[in-house]
Design an enzyme around this catalytic site. Structure first.
Site, PDB file in Angstrom:
ATOM      1  N   GLN A 287      39.748  47.762  55.650  1.00 43.05           N
ATOM      2  CA  GLN A 287      39.956  47.833  54.198  1.00 43.05           C
ATOM      3  C   GLN A 287      39.637  46.478  53.558  1.00 43.05           C
ATOM      4  O   GLN A 287      38.998  46.397  52.511  1.00 43.05           O
ATOM      5  CB  GLN A 287      41.413  48.204  53.891  1.00 43.05           C
ATOM      6  CG  GLN A 287      41.779  49.595  54.388  1.00 43.05           C
ATOM      7  CD  GLN A 287      43.172  50.023  53.945  1.00 43.05           C
ATOM      8  OE1 GLN A 287      44.019  49.201  53.610  1.00 43.05           O
ATOM      9  NE2 GLN A 287      43.411  51.316  53.947  1.00 43.05           N
TER      10      GLN A 287
ATOM     11  N   ARG B  50      33.615  42.197  49.143  1.00 38.57           N
ATOM     12  CA  ARG B  50      32.361  41.564  49.574  1.00 38.57           C
ATOM     13  C   ARG B  50      32.197  40.146  49.085  1.00 38.57           C
ATOM     14  O   ARG B  50      31.356  39.409  49.575  1.00 38.57           O
ATOM     15  CB  ARG B  50      31.177  42.411  49.048  1.00 38.57           C
ATOM     16  CG  ARG B  50      31.130  43.796  49.622  1.00 38.57           C
ATOM     17  CD  ARG B  50      30.360  44.733  48.729  1.00 38.57           C
ATOM     18  NE  ARG B  50      31.094  45.011  47.495  1.00 38.57           N
ATOM     19  CZ  ARG B  50      30.657  45.777  46.510  1.00 38.57           C
ATOM     20  NH1 ARG B  50      29.476  46.331  46.596  1.00 38.57           N
ATOM     21  NH2 ARG B  50      31.387  45.977  45.425  1.00 38.57           N
TER      22      ARG B  50
ATOM     23  N   ARG C 200      34.849  47.876  74.384  1.00 34.19           N
ATOM     24  CA  ARG C 200      35.823  47.859  73.282  1.00 34.19           C
ATOM     25  C   ARG C 200      35.945  49.201  72.565  1.00 34.19           C
ATOM     26  O   ARG C 200      36.890  49.431  71.822  1.00 34.19           O
ATOM     27  CB  ARG C 200      35.450  46.778  72.270  1.00 34.19           C
ATOM     28  CG  ARG C 200      34.090  47.024  71.646  1.00 34.19           C
ATOM     29  CD  ARG C 200      33.775  45.977  70.618  1.00 34.19           C
ATOM     30  NE  ARG C 200      32.369  45.992  70.249  1.00 34.19           N
ATOM     31  CZ  ARG C 200      31.862  45.239  69.294  1.00 34.19           C
ATOM     32  NH1 ARG C 200      32.630  44.413  68.620  1.00 34.19           N
ATOM     33  NH2 ARG C 200      30.588  45.291  69.009  1.00 34.19           N
TER      34      ARG C 200
ATOM     35  N   ASP D 273      36.863  32.472  46.519  1.00 29.61           N
ATOM     36  CA  ASP D 273      37.219  31.650  45.352  1.00 29.61           C
ATOM     37  C   ASP D 273      38.379  32.304  44.594  1.00 29.61           C
ATOM     38  O   ASP D 273      38.709  33.484  44.815  1.00 29.61           O
ATOM     39  CB  ASP D 273      35.989  31.409  44.462  1.00 29.61           C
ATOM     40  CG  ASP D 273      35.448  32.687  43.862  1.00 29.61           C
ATOM     41  OD1 ASP D 273      36.186  33.336  43.108  1.00 29.61           O
ATOM     42  OD2 ASP D 273      34.281  33.034  44.148  1.00 29.61           O
TER      43      ASP D 273
ATOM     44  N   HIS E  67      41.159  39.166  42.075  1.00 24.80           N
ATOM     45  CA  HIS E  67      40.679  40.558  42.065  1.00 24.80           C
ATOM     46  C   HIS E  67      41.196  41.288  43.315  1.00 24.80           C
ATOM     47  O   HIS E  67      41.700  42.414  43.231  1.00 24.80           O
ATOM     48  CB  HIS E  67      39.147  40.546  42.028  1.00 24.80           C
ATOM     49  CG  HIS E  67      38.529  41.905  42.036  1.00 24.80           C
ATOM     50  ND1 HIS E  67      38.666  42.797  40.993  1.00 24.80           N
ATOM     51  CD2 HIS E  67      37.788  42.551  42.980  1.00 24.80           C
ATOM     52  CE1 HIS E  67      38.015  43.924  41.290  1.00 24.80           C
ATOM     53  NE2 HIS E  67      37.486  43.797  42.486  1.00 24.80           N
TER      54      HIS E  67
ATOM     55  N   ARG F 195      45.074  44.893  46.071  1.00 23.71           N
ATOM     56  CA  ARG F 195      45.774  45.065  47.354  1.00 23.71           C
ATOM     57  C   ARG F 195      47.257  44.719  47.310  1.00 23.71           C
ATOM     58  O   ARG F 195      47.976  45.061  48.258  1.00 23.71           O
ATOM     59  CB  ARG F 195      45.069  44.233  48.440  1.00 23.71           C
ATOM     60  CG  ARG F 195      43.610  44.615  48.653  1.00 23.71           C
ATOM     61  CD  ARG F 195      43.441  46.059  49.076  1.00 23.71           C
ATOM     62  NE  ARG F 195      42.036  46.399  49.264  1.00 23.71           N
ATOM     63  CZ  ARG F 195      41.588  47.577  49.684  1.00 23.71           C
ATOM     64  NH1 ARG F 195      42.436  48.547  49.957  1.00 23.71           N
ATOM     65  NH2 ARG F 195      40.303  47.812  49.818  1.00 23.71           N
TER      66      ARG F 195
END
Ligand SMILES: Cc1cc2nc3c(=O)[nH]c(=O)nc-3n(C[C@H](O)[C@H](O)[C@H](O)COP(=O)(O)OP(=O)(O)OC[C@H]3O[C@@H](n4cnc5c(N)ncnc54)[C@H](O)[C@@H]3O)c2cc1C
Length: 320
Positions: A101, A106, A208, A224, A230, A235
């Protein structure tokens, strides 16, 4: 040509530093059962944001109260680039399903522990039985509704057993046991005890795949301040899954101490603010007594400028 090194023209600068951040550098904040967040480094402080904002009209730093007003103005009006002047680098240990999540954000820089290169540690996230709930009936993406205690404890036991079994299989894949003996020959009698030899098994990048997504991973995450806010807005929100929200809540605490005025403005104008659709506003304005709004009630947290903006939103002429 101008001499840019002329001392009268350019002040010498010191690196901005924040005591709280310096004190906390490298110290893990525990999250979930085995996870953590550590501050590795940071760049900038609130003054750096003001400095960047003021460069556009050539003015330097001002008083603390003017800085607070400017920060609130910038955040209220979505002037984002000054906030991008500050950065933070975190070391995060988190379950893979949380990382999936998190990585959707990005606008950050990430370096993750490589399970192609290294053998993963036997560390899985096991939820508290108290946090296990039923599928929500109203929110298709969330949980909500109690499950019997016996069932919740049974489920936590099963999660532990499945994780242990998966890790045993992972090790078997890596070592080649029980399929080969220590000379590399196929092992006929798989029931016998056999020394593990990591050279004889499957490549780590393949082995894995048998591991479940509650296994822990680690990464360095640099972002940053604008994009971090944001991230936190999405979240640290109650709609976010609890297991990522608890990480966001730790970062909220760090942010508040790093930049208290920005944090206050963020809570006022974004985290606890709501927006209205055009139809909703039209509806609301029918209910507003404009004369009263113009004459009375200035919220103690509002600056004069903010109050003017508020009246404008209500379509009210400033009383002055
Ligand atoms: C509660 C919740 C539920 C979610 N459910 C799902 C789900 O079911 N399925 C799913 O796939 N995802 C889901 N997501 C992930 C969500 O859709 C976003 O991918 C994630 O929150 C990252 O947000 P972002 O793109 O705004 O952030 P970032 O990637 O950090 O981007 C920040 C901003 O930069 C701009 N930006 C960044 N990259 C680009 C680009 N390439 N082009 C244009 N603009 C760009 C956008 O304005 C963006 O808002 C969910 C997120 C939340 C919080």
């Amino acid at each position: 040509m101008n001499d840019i090194t002329t001392p009268q023209k350019w002040d010498r600068l010191k690196r901005p530093s924040v005591d709280y951040m310096d004190d906390k550098l490298g110290i893990p904040f525990p999250v979930l059962d085995k996870g953590f967040i550590r501050i590795i480094d940071y760049m900038g402080d609130e003054a750096a944001i003001c400095q960047a904002a003021r460069v556009s009209y050539g003015k330097g730093t001002k008083s603390v109260s003017e800085d607070r007003g400017l920060l609130r103005y910038l955040l209220r009006h979505w002037h984002t680039t000054p906030f991008e002047m500050c950065e933070i680098k975190l070391h995060v240990k988190l379950p893979v399903f949380v990382a999936r999540q998190w990585i959707r954000h990005r606008t950050a820089n990430v370096n993750e522990h490589s399970a192609r290169y290294s053998i993963l540690a036997n560390e899985f996230f096991f939820p508290d039985a108290a946090d296990i709930e039923a599928q929500s009936k109203t929110n298709h993406q969330g949980r909500g509704g109690e499950l019997p205690e016996e069932m919740r404890f049974g489920m936590t036991d099963t999660i532990e057993q499945v994780s242990e079994m998966a890790f045993d299989t992972y090790e078997e894949m890596l070592t080649g046991w029980p399929w080969v003996d220590d000379t590399g020959e196929l092992w006929e009698d798989s029931g016998d005890a056999h020394p593990h030899d990591k050279k004889l098994g499957m490549a780590r990048e393949l082995a894995r795949m048998v591991l479940p997504t509650n296994i822990y991973t680690e990464w360095y995450w640099k972002v940053d301040a604008h994009n971090l806010l944001h991230f936190l807005r999405l979240r640290a929100d109650p709609h976010a899954q609890r297991e990522i929200r608890v990480y966001a809540e730790v970062i909220c605490q760090i942010f508040e101490n790093w930049m208290p005025n920005v944090w206050e403005a963020f809570v006022d104008y974004q985290l606890e603010a709501v927006s209205f659709s055009r139809a909703e506003i039209e509806n609301l304005l029918l209910l507003v007594d404009k004369d009263r709004a113009a004459q009375q009630f200035v919220h103690p947290s509002m600056s004069r400028g903010e109050h003017k903006e508020y009246l404008k939103k209500l379509g009210v002429q400033d009383a002055e």
